[in-house]
Motif scaffolding. Structure first.
Motif, short mmCIF file in Angstrom:
data_model
loop_
_atom_site.label_atom_id
_atom_site.label_comp_id
_atom_site.label_asym_id
_atom_site.label_seq_id
_atom_site.Cartn_x
_atom_site.Cartn_y
_atom_site.Cartn_z
N GLU A 162 0.84 -1.20 0.00
CA GLU A 162 0.00 0.00 0.00
C GLU A 162 0.87 1.25 0.00
OE1 GLU A 162 -2.27 -0.52 3.54
OE2 GLU A 162 -3.89 -1.57 2.51
N MET A 164 1.01 5.13 1.27
CA MET A 164 0.41 6.14 2.16
C MET A 164 0.53 7.51 1.50
SD MET A 164 -0.90 6.52 5.29
CE MET A 164 -0.95 7.58 6.74
N SER A 182 -5.12 11.93 5.20
CA SER A 182 -4.25 10.85 4.73
C SER A 182 -5.06 9.60 4.42
CB SER A 182 -3.18 10.51 5.79
OG SER A 182 -2.38 11.62 6.10
N ASP A 183 -4.48 8.77 3.56
CA ASP A 183 -5.12 7.49 3.25
C ASP A 183 -4.07 6.53 2.72
OD1 ASP A 183 -7.06 5.59 3.03
OD2 ASP A 183 -8.09 6.49 1.32
N GLU A 184 -4.33 5.23 2.90
CA GLU A 184 -3.46 4.19 2.35
C GLU A 184 -4.17 3.60 1.13
OE1 GLU A 184 -2.69 1.48 5.55
OE2 GLU A 184 -0.86 2.54 6.11
N GLU A 186 -4.27 0.93 -1.97
CA GLU A 186 -3.76 -0.39 -2.35
C GLU A 186 -3.37 -0.41 -3.83
OE1 GLU A 186 -6.59 -3.35 -1.36
OE2 GLU A 186 -6.45 -3.03 0.81
N ASP A 217 8.12 5.41 -3.28
CA ASP A 217 6.66 5.31 -3.42
C ASP A 217 6.18 6.05 -4.66
OD1 ASP A 217 6.35 3.76 -1.15
OD2 ASP A 217 6.03 5.48 0.16
#
Length: 265
Positions: A162, A164, A182-184, A186, A217
């Motif tokens: 995932e 972030m 914020s969010d993770e 996939e 990332d």
């Protein structure tokens, strides 16, 4: 005879296992403490956070306390209850999922119990990343129609884990962080992060910044769009901001009705 003994032995083993699980469940149930509802307020404060965060309550009991101190911590209506043994320290952690103000209240059963707590500390830990800046937009003007800051992102289908993502909104003039979310995300997913900005006061313009945890990332994520959302705020049936139904709309309804009558004939 041997088969009967084996059968009885199997039954006995099953009964023993069921009994063991029941005892474990009973012990776990006994560990659940009832929250203190009408106790003594040992600590009360309001915390501010710019976005989702962990609220951490650290407690320490006096080494000379006669017995363990029962404590209920209440963070904006969510409660947890523990016992702090004499001379020991304990921590409780709560999640808040947005920016804003949160009331924190620490309750003990009696005032004497509160005196046995030698330390009560409340802190916050932001649930965000800021290791690598992947995209930004600066000096975006806020108008009466501006509702949200947003970012649309897509994570590569071959991403190992995932990703972030944090969307930060800051004041263009002062550089102060106003709020974030914020969010993770996939692998092989598209997502949108939004931050409401329509209630910001004394702010003319904002900078938007998208952060990831590491530069690696960025190889797994693409920023599709970043900016501000706007809305006219006009109700349905209005073309100029008024709530009055326009004359042409009434004429259209009448004509449709006449057409239906003609078709039926």
């Amino acid at each position: 005879m041997t088969k009967r003994k084996l059968k009885l032995g199997s039954i006995a083993l099953v009964v023993m296992l069921v009994g063991a699980f029941a005892l474990v469940g009973l012990a776990a149930a006994e560990d659940d403490l009832d929250p203190i509802e009408d106790g003594h307020v040992a600590h009360d404060e309001t915390i501010e956070t710019d976005g989702p965060a962990d609220v951490i309550v650290d407690l320490e009991a006096d080494s000379e306390a006669a017995e363990a101190v029962k404590v209920t911590a209440d963070v904006d209506g969510e409660t947890e209850t523990i016992e702090v043994a004499a001379g020991e320290s304990e921590s409780l952690e709560f999640d808040v999922d947005s920016w804003g103000s949160y009331d924190v209240e620490i309750l003990t059963e009696t005032e004497d119990d509160a005196d046995d707590l030698v330390s009560i500390d409340v802190s916050t830990e932001a649930d965000r990343v800021d290791g690598y800046e992947v995209e930004s937009e600066n000096d975006l003007e806020l108008t009466n129609d501006t509702t949200d800051a947003f970012v649309d992102v897509e994570v590569d289908d071959e991403a190992d884990d995932e990703v972030m993502v944090t969307l930060e909104v800051s004041d263009s003039e002062t550089g102060d962080v106003l709020r974030f979310t914020s969010d993770e995300i996939e692998a092989d997913e598209t997502a949108s992060l939004e931050v409401a900005v329509d209630d910001l006061e004394d702010v003319d313009g904002v900078d938007l910044t998208v952060y990831l945890e590491t530069e690696d990332d960025a190889d797994d994520l693409e920023v599709l769009d970043l900016g501000l959302s706007e809305s006219t705020g006009y109700p349905i049936g209005s073309v100029d901001g008024s709530t009055e139904i326009p004359n042409w709309a009434l004429i259209g309804v009448v004509l449709v009705g006449l057409g239906v009558v003609v078709l039926r004939q």
